[in-house]
Design an enzyme around this catalytic site. Sequence first.
Site, mmCIF file in Angstrom:
data_model
loop_
_atom_site.group_PDB
_atom_site.id
_atom_site.type_symbol
_atom_site.label_atom_id
_atom_site.label_comp_id
_atom_site.label_asym_id
_atom_site.label_seq_id
_atom_site.Cartn_x
_atom_site.Cartn_y
_atom_site.Cartn_z
ATOM 1 N N CYS A 142 8.566 6.606 23.406
ATOM 2 C CA CYS A 142 8.585 5.746 22.222
ATOM 3 C C CYS A 142 7.446 4.716 22.322
ATOM 4 O O CYS A 142 6.690 4.689 23.301
ATOM 5 C CB CYS A 142 9.933 5.036 22.115
ATOM 6 S SG CYS A 142 10.191 3.793 23.410
ATOM 7 N N GLU A 156 11.786 5.975 31.126
ATOM 8 C CA GLU A 156 10.433 5.636 31.582
ATOM 9 C C GLU A 156 10.394 4.236 32.192
ATOM 10 O O GLU A 156 9.767 4.015 33.236
ATOM 11 C CB GLU A 156 9.442 5.694 30.406
ATOM 12 C CG GLU A 156 9.334 7.053 29.761
ATOM 13 C CD GLU A 156 10.254 7.227 28.547
ATOM 14 O OE1 GLU A 156 9.857 7.968 27.633
ATOM 15 O OE2 GLU A 156 11.350 6.639 28.517
ATOM 16 N N CYS A 201 7.805 2.432 25.489
ATOM 17 C CA CYS A 201 7.497 3.132 26.738
ATOM 18 C C CYS A 201 6.028 3.528 26.814
ATOM 19 O O CYS A 201 5.427 3.473 27.887
ATOM 20 C CB CYS A 201 8.418 4.336 26.907
ATOM 21 S SG CYS A 201 10.134 3.828 27.172
ATOM 22 N N HIS A 228 15.202 2.441 29.041
ATOM 23 C CA HIS A 228 14.796 3.827 28.814
ATOM 24 C C HIS A 228 14.416 4.456 30.145
ATOM 25 O O HIS A 228 14.036 3.761 31.095
ATOM 26 C CB HIS A 228 13.596 3.890 27.878
ATOM 27 C CG HIS A 228 13.912 3.539 26.463
ATOM 28 N ND1 HIS A 228 13.114 3.950 25.427
ATOM 29 C CD2 HIS A 228 14.922 2.828 25.903
ATOM 30 C CE1 HIS A 228 13.612 3.508 24.285
ATOM 31 N NE2 HIS A 228 14.711 2.811 24.559
#
Length: 166
Positions: free
Chosen positions: A83, A55, A86, A53
């Site tokens: 999410c 992040e 993260c 992701h």
Amino acid sequence: MKTHEDYMRIALKEAEKAAKEDEVPVGCVIVRDGEIIARGHNLKEQKQQANAHAEMVTIQKASRKLKNWCLEECDMYVTLEPCMMCTGIIILSRLRNLYYGTADPKGGCTDSLIQIKTIKRLNHHPNVYSGILQKECSEILTNFFREKRKKPKKDKSQFYKYNKEG
């Protein structure tokens, strides 16, 4: 001196890179003392890694640059509410402030599904600020998925290779 909107525009540029690579368009930057020390975007499809992701990618870059896992003097700007995974890494890396553009009602875990500030036993909470360039951050996602729905779905059977007999 750059504003929160300036940093979010840079995160949006990262999201645009992701979209061009057929990745979900989420972009991220990490800032320390007014300087961008890391930037990244989603790379899940490219790397075939569920944890790639924006992040995660950006935190890894920032930690390598600073030679430290602890990013307590840093702020993150990300186009979409993080999410659960993260949000966890944001907490564990001790980021000071989290600024995000648009909420994620299906998966966001700072304000939407889980309100992270309400979990009192965590040993660190970043300050969370939402709605920075919300319209632009929402539009890039909406447009991406609108275009995706127009295309035929990919056959994912090649990703699930297993012996059907048992």
